[in-house]
Design a protein around this motif. Structure first.
Motif, PDB file in Angstrom:
ATOM      1  N   ILE A 120     -30.163  42.754 -30.068  1.00 14.58           N
ATOM      2  CA  ILE A 120     -29.916  42.057 -31.329  1.00 14.58           C
ATOM      3  C   ILE A 120     -30.389  42.966 -32.459  1.00 14.58           C
ATOM      4  O   ILE A 120     -31.564  43.330 -32.532  1.00 14.58           O
ATOM      5  CB  ILE A 120     -30.674  40.716 -31.412  1.00 14.58           C
ATOM      6  CG1 ILE A 120     -30.209  39.754 -30.319  1.00 14.58           C
ATOM      7  CG2 ILE A 120     -30.459  40.081 -32.794  1.00 14.58           C
ATOM      8  CD1 ILE A 120     -30.976  38.445 -30.290  1.00 14.58           C
ATOM      9  N   GLN A 121     -29.452  43.337 -33.293  1.00 19.85           N
ATOM     10  CA  GLN A 121     -29.803  44.136 -34.464  1.00 19.85           C
ATOM     11  C   GLN A 121     -29.777  43.235 -35.692  1.00 19.85           C
ATOM     12  O   GLN A 121     -28.748  42.632 -36.013  1.00 19.85           O
ATOM     13  CB  GLN A 121     -28.827  45.297 -34.662  1.00 19.85           C
ATOM     14  CG  GLN A 121     -29.242  46.194 -35.815  1.00 19.85           C
ATOM     15  CD  GLN A 121     -28.328  47.382 -36.003  1.00 19.85           C
ATOM     16  OE1 GLN A 121     -28.267  47.960 -37.085  1.00 19.85           O
ATOM     17  NE2 GLN A 121     -27.602  47.756 -34.964  1.00 19.85           N
TER      18      GLN A 121
ATOM     19  N   TRP B  19     -39.280  32.695 -26.898  1.00 18.82           N
ATOM     20  CA  TRP B  19     -38.308  33.037 -25.869  1.00 18.82           C
ATOM     21  C   TRP B  19     -39.024  33.606 -24.641  1.00 18.82           C
ATOM     22  O   TRP B  19     -40.022  34.333 -24.772  1.00 18.82           O
ATOM     23  CB  TRP B  19     -37.302  34.057 -26.382  1.00 18.82           C
ATOM     24  CG  TRP B  19     -36.357  33.536 -27.430  1.00 18.82           C
ATOM     25  CD1 TRP B  19     -36.426  32.339 -28.076  1.00 18.82           C
ATOM     26  CD2 TRP B  19     -35.216  34.217 -27.954  1.00 18.82           C
ATOM     27  NE1 TRP B  19     -35.398  32.225 -28.985  1.00 18.82           N
ATOM     28  CE2 TRP B  19     -34.628  33.355 -28.937  1.00 18.82           C
ATOM     29  CE3 TRP B  19     -34.627  35.458 -27.719  1.00 18.82           C
ATOM     30  CZ2 TRP B  19     -33.491  33.715 -29.654  1.00 18.82           C
ATOM     31  CZ3 TRP B  19     -33.485  35.811 -28.431  1.00 18.82           C
ATOM     32  CH2 TRP B  19     -32.920  34.947 -29.389  1.00 18.82           C
ATOM     33  N   HIS B  20     -38.513  33.329 -23.443  1.00 15.40           N
ATOM     34  CA  HIS B  20     -39.119  33.871 -22.224  1.00 15.40           C
ATOM     35  C   HIS B  20     -38.555  35.236 -21.867  1.00 15.40           C
ATOM     36  O   HIS B  20     -39.225  36.054 -21.234  1.00 15.40           O
ATOM     37  CB  HIS B  20     -38.902  32.896 -21.063  1.00 15.40           C
ATOM     38  CG  HIS B  20     -39.633  31.606 -21.237  1.00 15.40           C
ATOM     39  ND1 HIS B  20     -41.004  31.516 -21.167  1.00 15.40           N
ATOM     40  CD2 HIS B  20     -39.187  30.351 -21.517  1.00 15.40           C
ATOM     41  CE1 HIS B  20     -41.380  30.258 -21.369  1.00 15.40           C
ATOM     42  NE2 HIS B  20     -40.299  29.538 -21.597  1.00 15.40           N
ATOM     43  N   THR B  21     -37.315  35.492 -22.263  1.00 14.58           N
ATOM     44  CA  THR B  21     -36.738  36.816 -22.061  1.00 14.58           C
ATOM     45  C   THR B  21     -36.218  37.330 -23.392  1.00 14.58           C
ATOM     46  O   THR B  21     -35.751  36.561 -24.236  1.00 14.58           O
ATOM     47  CB  THR B  21     -35.564  36.772 -21.060  1.00 14.58           C
ATOM     48  OG1 THR B  21     -34.576  35.848 -21.541  1.00 14.58           O
ATOM     49  CG2 THR B  21     -36.055  36.336 -19.685  1.00 14.58           C
ATOM     50  N   PHE B  22     -36.313  38.645 -23.579  1.00 15.50           N
ATOM     51  CA  PHE B  22     -35.933  39.248 -24.856  1.00 15.50           C
ATOM     52  C   PHE B  22     -34.913  40.364 -24.659  1.00 15.50           C
ATOM     53  O   PHE B  22     -35.137  41.263 -23.841  1.00 15.50           O
ATOM     54  CB  PHE B  22     -37.156  39.867 -25.549  1.00 15.50           C
ATOM     55  CG  PHE B  22     -38.189  38.884 -25.993  1.00 15.50           C
ATOM     56  CD1 PHE B  22     -38.163  38.342 -27.260  1.00 15.50           C
ATOM     57  CD2 PHE B  22     -39.202  38.506 -25.131  1.00 15.50           C
ATOM     58  CE1 PHE B  22     -39.123  37.431 -27.668  1.00 15.50           C
ATOM     59  CE2 PHE B  22     -40.171  37.598 -25.522  1.00 15.50           C
ATOM     60  CZ  PHE B  22     -40.136  37.055 -26.794  1.00 15.50           C
ATOM     61  N   PRO B  23     -33.836  40.326 -25.411  1.00 16.24           N
ATOM     62  CA  PRO B  23     -33.012  41.526 -25.503  1.00 16.24           C
ATOM     63  C   PRO B  23     -33.746  42.517 -26.400  1.00 16.24           C
ATOM     64  O   PRO B  23     -34.754  42.155 -27.026  1.00 16.24           O
ATOM     65  CB  PRO B  23     -31.733  41.020 -26.166  1.00 16.24           C
ATOM     66  CG  PRO B  23     -32.185  39.872 -27.004  1.00 16.24           C
ATOM     67  CD  PRO B  23     -33.314  39.236 -26.236  1.00 16.24           C
ATOM     68  N   ARG B  24     -33.282  43.722 -26.465  1.00 17.81           N
ATOM     69  CA  ARG B  24     -33.897  44.686 -27.385  1.00 17.81           C
ATOM     70  C   ARG B  24     -33.594  44.227 -28.807  1.00 17.81           C
ATOM     71  O   ARG B  24     -32.443  43.957 -29.148  1.00 17.81           O
ATOM     72  CB  ARG B  24     -33.334  46.087 -27.148  1.00 17.81           C
ATOM     73  CG  ARG B  24     -34.008  47.159 -28.009  1.00 17.81           C
ATOM     74  CD  ARG B  24     -33.489  48.546 -27.659  1.00 17.81           C
ATOM     75  NE  ARG B  24     -32.079  48.672 -27.954  1.00 17.81           N
ATOM     76  CZ  ARG B  24     -31.583  48.989 -29.157  1.00 17.81           C
ATOM     77  NH1 ARG B  24     -32.414  49.180 -30.177  1.00 17.81           N
ATOM     78  NH2 ARG B  24     -30.289  49.094 -29.351  1.00 17.81           N
ATOM     79  N   ILE B  25     -34.640  44.108 -29.631  1.00 21.91           N
ATOM     80  CA  ILE B  25     -34.473  43.643 -31.009  1.00 21.91           C
ATOM     81  C   ILE B  25     -34.862  44.760 -31.969  1.00 21.91           C
ATOM     82  O   ILE B  25     -35.936  45.365 -31.836  1.00 21.91           O
ATOM     83  CB  ILE B  25     -35.336  42.398 -31.283  1.00 21.91           C
ATOM     84  CG1 ILE B  25     -34.901  41.241 -30.375  1.00 21.91           C
ATOM     85  CG2 ILE B  25     -35.227  41.980 -32.752  1.00 21.91           C
ATOM     86  CD1 ILE B  25     -35.762  40.003 -30.506  1.00 21.91           C
ATOM     87  N   SER B  26     -33.984  45.046 -32.912  1.00 18.38           N
ATOM     88  CA  SER B  26     -34.272  46.060 -33.927  1.00 18.38           C
ATOM     89  C   SER B  26     -33.936  45.497 -35.294  1.00 18.38           C
ATOM     90  O   SER B  26     -33.133  44.566 -35.426  1.00 18.38           O
ATOM     91  CB  SER B  26     -33.470  47.340 -33.667  1.00 18.38           C
ATOM     92  OG  SER B  26     -32.079  47.076 -33.700  1.00 18.38           O
ATOM     93  N   ILE B  27     -34.547  46.066 -36.314  1.00 18.04           N
ATOM     94  CA  ILE B  27     -34.379  45.559 -37.676  1.00 18.04           C
ATOM     95  C   ILE B  27     -34.130  46.719 -38.632  1.00 18.04           C
ATOM     96  O   ILE B  27     -34.861  47.720 -38.612  1.00 18.04           O
ATOM     97  CB  ILE B  27     -35.625  44.779 -38.136  1.00 18.04           C
ATOM     98  CG1 ILE B  27     -35.869  43.568 -37.217  1.00 18.04           C
ATOM     99  CG2 ILE B  27     -35.474  44.323 -39.586  1.00 18.04           C
ATOM    100  CD1 ILE B  27     -37.195  42.889 -37.434  1.00 18.04           C
ATOM    101  N   VAL B  28     -33.104  46.579 -39.450  1.00 15.83           N
ATOM    102  CA  VAL B  28     -32.876  47.534 -40.543  1.00 15.83           C
ATOM    103  C   VAL B  28     -33.622  46.982 -41.754  1.00 15.83           C
ATOM    104  O   VAL B  28     -33.196  46.002 -42.363  1.00 15.83           O
ATOM    105  CB  VAL B  28     -31.371  47.681 -40.855  1.00 15.83           C
ATOM    106  CG1 VAL B  28     -31.164  48.612 -42.043  1.00 15.83           C
ATOM    107  CG2 VAL B  28     -30.622  48.194 -39.627  1.00 15.83           C
ATOM    108  N   ASN B  29     -34.749  47.585 -42.074  1.00  7.54           N
ATOM    109  CA  ASN B  29     -35.600  46.959 -43.098  1.00  7.54           C
ATOM    110  C   ASN B  29     -35.328  47.433 -44.519  1.00  7.54           C
ATOM    111  O   ASN B  29     -35.868  46.872 -45.471  1.00  7.54           O
ATOM    112  CB  ASN B  29     -37.080  47.158 -42.746  1.00  7.54           C
ATOM    113  CG  ASN B  29     -37.523  48.600 -42.915  1.00  7.54           C
ATOM    114  OD1 ASN B  29     -36.707  49.518 -42.793  1.00  7.54           O
ATOM    115  ND2 ASN B  29     -38.791  48.811 -43.183  1.00  7.54           N
TER     116      ASN B  29
END
Length: 357
Positions: free
Chosen positions: A123-124, A151-161
């Protein structure tokens, strides 16, 4: 097995309708955010729910009524939906692109749940604020982190800040300004959304950041790189360079202040007085803190500042459209997504190799 990558675009928010009740609901959620009005919760509750919201809701509702479209509704929401549709088309079926607003609908929680149900690999998150501020991007990041914390499981999460110096974004604003024939105006204003000065003090490790001593108005440095004011000035310099404007031809200013505490200066209203006093008659205004036209651009600049400038002796204020559905802006979003995915893929490959060793 086909998998998808998630993209979540988040803008500020809009009331469900221009009715007073809906505007009141929106303002309450917005102004009760501790990053927007950064005072104690008890004081904030008294100020917002006891004074600001009851008195401002009817006035703000009239402003929304002035820009509300009978067919498409809220300009901010409609334009944001168009941006998402265009980005979906550009990215293709391997991506699931969702839209959310920090306040009101569509909600961040619902958008995240849609991505979770789709079992996306990543999730971006792209807060749609070019310049970083705790009250905007920071609030979005905090909200997303709180929602996914359970959440119990996480997709890779990234943020454009932040993307205040994005080349395609800069070119888009310059393109839109050229269409207005910049050379036919006496002066150009870069009007950014305002912030209380106190919110800029914590952009470095000392907690005493001062724009006057950190060269925020002239350059980006290691000391001021997280400063909202410094990023705004850099955005303006980059657009001005594309347009061939020298420093005497344009001014950076800040609008939408609230309360009596000092906000980032110069204020747009004061700048109008100064320019009118110098005999400036025709103003071209860009608002590079907004990726979509909204209340702050369509009404505050076009109507309020336009009328104010005429009363001061000026002749005309012309708004340069925001990024909206410009192809270069959609391409900029696409490139942000792809670039972040490439970084994520490289990191995954790197750690996978380490695990194998």
């Amino acid at each position: 097995m086909k998998t998808k990558k998630g993209v979540l675009l988040i803008n500020l928010g809009t009331p469900d309708s221009p009715k007073v009740a809906d505007v009141r609901k929106y303002l309450d959620e917005f102004l009760m955010d501790g990053r927007v009005i950064d005072i104690g919760a008890f004081q904030r509750n008294l100020l917002v729910r006891g004074i600001i919201v009851p008195f401002r809701s009817p006035k703000t509702a009239k402003l929304y009524q002035a820009i509300w479209d009978q067919k498409t509704g809220s300009p901010l929401l409609h334009i944001s939906e168009v941006q998402v549709a265009l980005l979906r088309k550009e990215l293709g079926e391997s991506y699931q692109v969702e839209l959310a607003m920090r306040y009101q609908k569509p909600s961040i929680e619902e958008a995240l749940q849609r991505l979770k149900r789709a079992m996306v690999d990543s999730i971006q998150v792209i807060p749609l604020f070019p310049q970083y501020a705790s009250a905007s991007t920071g609030s979005v990041i905090e909200k997303v982190m709180k929602l996914v914390a359970g959440w119990h499981t996480f997709p890779r999460i990234s943020i454009v800040n932040q993307f205040y110096d994005n080349e395609l974004m800069i070119e888009t604003f310059a393109d839109n300004a050229r269409k207005k024939q910049v050379e036919n105006y006496d002066h150009v204003l870069f009007s950014f959304h305002g912030l209380p000065v106190r919110q800029l003090k914590d952009v470095d490790n000392t907690g005493t950041h001062n724009c006057d001593t950190a060269f925020c108005r002239t350059q980006i440095t290691a000391e001021n790189k997280f400063c909202y004011s410094a990023q705004c000035h850099e955005t303006a310099r980059l657009i001005a360079a594309k347009l061939g404007l020298n420093t005497a031809k344009y001014t950076v200013c800040f609008q939408s202040r609230l309360g009596k505490d000092p906000w980032v200066q110069p204020y747009t209203s004061d700048t109008l007085i100064e320019l009118a006093g110098k005999g400036v008659k025709r103003l071209l205004v860009l608002c590079p803190a907004f990726v979509a036209d909204c209340l702050e651009t369509l009404y505050e600049v076009t109507e309020e500042y336009g009328q104010e400038f005429k009363k001061l002796g000026g002749e005309h204020v012309e708004l340069v459209p925001s990024l909206n559905d410009h192809p270069k802006w959609i391409e900029a979003l696409k490139q942000m997504v792809i670039a972040e995915e490439e970084v994520g893929a490289a990191l995954t490959k790197r750690y996978t190799k380490k695990a194998e060793v």
